[in-house]
Motif scaffolding. Structure first.
Motif, PDB file in Angstrom:
ATOM      1  N   TRP A  49     -50.080  11.534 -27.544  1.00  0.00           N
ATOM      2  CA  TRP A  49     -48.959  12.190 -26.943  1.00  0.00           C
ATOM      3  C   TRP A  49     -48.217  13.235 -27.758  1.00  0.00           C
ATOM      4  O   TRP A  49     -47.953  12.998 -28.940  1.00  0.00           O
ATOM      5  N   GLY A  50     -48.108  14.461 -26.820  1.00  0.00           N
ATOM      6  CA  GLY A  50     -47.062  15.597 -27.419  1.00  0.00           C
ATOM      7  C   GLY A  50     -45.647  15.214 -26.577  1.00  0.00           C
ATOM      8  O   GLY A  50     -45.648  15.019 -25.332  1.00  0.00           O
ATOM      9  N   VAL A  51     -44.527  15.286 -27.272  1.00  0.00           N
ATOM     10  CA  VAL A  51     -43.028  15.147 -26.571  1.00  0.00           C
ATOM     11  C   VAL A  51     -42.433  16.466 -26.841  1.00  0.00           C
ATOM     12  O   VAL A  51     -42.143  16.800 -27.813  1.00  0.00           O
ATOM     13  N   PHE A  52     -42.008  17.109 -25.804  1.00  0.00           N
ATOM     14  CA  PHE A  52     -41.304  18.137 -25.680  1.00  0.00           C
ATOM     15  C   PHE A  52     -39.955  18.119 -26.305  1.00  0.00           C
ATOM     16  O   PHE A  52     -39.323  16.835 -26.147  1.00  0.00           O
ATOM     17  N   ARG A  53     -39.150  19.099 -26.769  1.00  0.00           N
ATOM     18  CA  ARG A  53     -37.913  19.043 -27.225  1.00  0.00           C
ATOM     19  C   ARG A  53     -37.079  19.174 -26.034  1.00  0.00           C
ATOM     20  O   ARG A  53     -37.395  19.828 -25.179  1.00  0.00           O
ATOM     21  N   GLU A  54     -35.941  18.379 -25.899  1.00  0.00           N
ATOM     22  CA  GLU A  54     -35.009  18.565 -24.669  1.00  0.00           C
ATOM     23  C   GLU A  54     -34.707  19.842 -24.505  1.00  0.00           C
ATOM     24  O   GLU A  54     -34.281  20.651 -25.548  1.00  0.00           O
ATOM     25  N   LEU A  55     -34.559  20.303 -23.421  1.00  0.00           N
ATOM     26  CA  LEU A  55     -34.082  21.713 -23.099  1.00  0.00           C
ATOM     27  C   LEU A  55     -32.774  22.160 -23.535  1.00  0.00           C
ATOM     28  O   LEU A  55     -32.432  23.221 -24.060  1.00  0.00           O
ATOM     29  N   ALA A  56     -31.869  21.088 -23.552  1.00  0.00           N
ATOM     30  CA  ALA A  56     -30.624  21.498 -24.233  1.00  0.00           C
ATOM     31  C   ALA A  56     -30.325  21.602 -25.741  1.00  0.00           C
ATOM     32  O   ALA A  56     -29.697  22.153 -26.255  1.00  0.00           O
ATOM     33  N   HIS A  57     -31.629  21.350 -26.420  1.00  0.00           N
ATOM     34  CA  HIS A  57     -31.605  21.408 -27.810  1.00  0.00           C
ATOM     35  C   HIS A  57     -32.474  22.518 -28.167  1.00  0.00           C
ATOM     36  O   HIS A  57     -33.090  22.787 -29.288  1.00  0.00           O
TER      37      HIS A  57
END
Length: 288
Positions: free
Chosen positions: A7-15
């Motif tokens: 799995w690759g997990v994106f950074r939160e847009l707010a960050h």
């Protein structure tokens, strides 16, 4: 190695203020490189990690930074999944943790003070920097240069109104600002750098202070290791200082898994190769 699910997990847009595309692209490119090595990769948002019934993959490569998804990844890590960067290491990039670990490891950085955003500090020299005490820059006001006590108090008050309880007040140091990216080989006992790049930040008049790039690489590695990071980026100042007790290089920030914007294709290949080898070693140890 039989389990090639990742799995690759994106950074939160707010960050990712102003870097949403760059942050997403490095994750996608790394996924493509892993797929070329035979992995099946599923890309997820940080808020899609809560299903405990979903079978864990052998590898998670994560850019998320909020506490809840990191706790969820920590549970899967404890169950045997390899997570890079480790959730604990990502949490260590929160400023109040980072500065403590740098002090303990002897990493040079500008004089800094962690305090309540309700405090009323009275530094003797200006300018200073006021930075939120947890995550890195997420919006305007998270990192502010201040020129007086009144501006300092106003910056702290704005953080208080946003519900941010702690801040770092940091001395301003003149110098050439450089950005660096790196990958540490976390599978070897000596934790060497396997890949490193640096460049001057845009939007500055570079003085051209002489420094040794090998010293910068060693300092960046030391700062990242103090936090437990394997894939990292950061900022440093080349001060030009040569006097005793004055550091020629100072670390300003280190973060987990940056966008690698100027070296994205190269970085994605290096990271994917490293992750594939880490998974093979991790699964081998689990069989034992």
């Amino acid at each position: 190695m039989t389990d090639r699910r990742a799995w690759g997990v994106f950074r939160e847009l707010a960050h990712s203020p102003g870097r949403e595309s760059d942050d997403g692209e490095i994750l996608r490119l790394t996924a493509k490189q892993l797929e070329a090595q035979g992995f099946t990769v599923l890309l997820k948002e940080a808020d899609e990690l809560g299903d405990r019934a979903e079978a864990s993959p052998s590898l998670v490569f994560a850019m998320c930074e909020r506490i809840q998804p990191l706790q969820q990844l920590r549970q899967r890590e404890r169950a045997g999944t390899l997570v890079v960067n480790a959730p604990a290491a990502i949490l260590n990039t929160y400023r109040h943790r980072m500065l403590f670990r740098w002090r303990r490891a002897g990493v040079p950085f500008p004089k800094s003070r962690l305090l309540s955003t309700r405090a009323r500090p009275a530094p003797k020299t200006w300018p200073m920097w006021v930075k939120r005490g947890d995550v890195h820059n997420t919006e305007a006001g998270d990192v502010v240069r201040v020129e007086s006590a009144d501006e300092c108090r106003a910056a702290l008050d704005r953080l208080t109104r946003r519900g941010i309880p702690r801040a770092v007040v940091q001395a301003h140091v003149s110098g050439d600002l450089v950005k660096f990216y790196g990958v540490i080989d976390g599978d070897r006992p000596d934790r060497p750098l396997r890949w490193f790049r640096w460049f001057y930040h845009k939007g500055q008049d570079v003085t051209g202070h002489v420094f040794d790039p090998d010293e910068l690489a060693a300092l960046a590695r030391r700062a990242a290791l103090a936090l437990g990071l394997e894939v990292f980026g950061g900022d440093a100042l080349v001060t030009g200082r040569r006097a005793p007790r004055q550091e020629a290089l100072l670390v300003i920030d280190v973060n987990a898994w940056p966008s690698f914007a100027l070296f994205r294709d190269e970085a994605a290949g290096e990271i994917a190769e490293y992750l594939a080898r880490r998974v093979a070693g991790h699964l081998g140890r689990r069989r034992w």
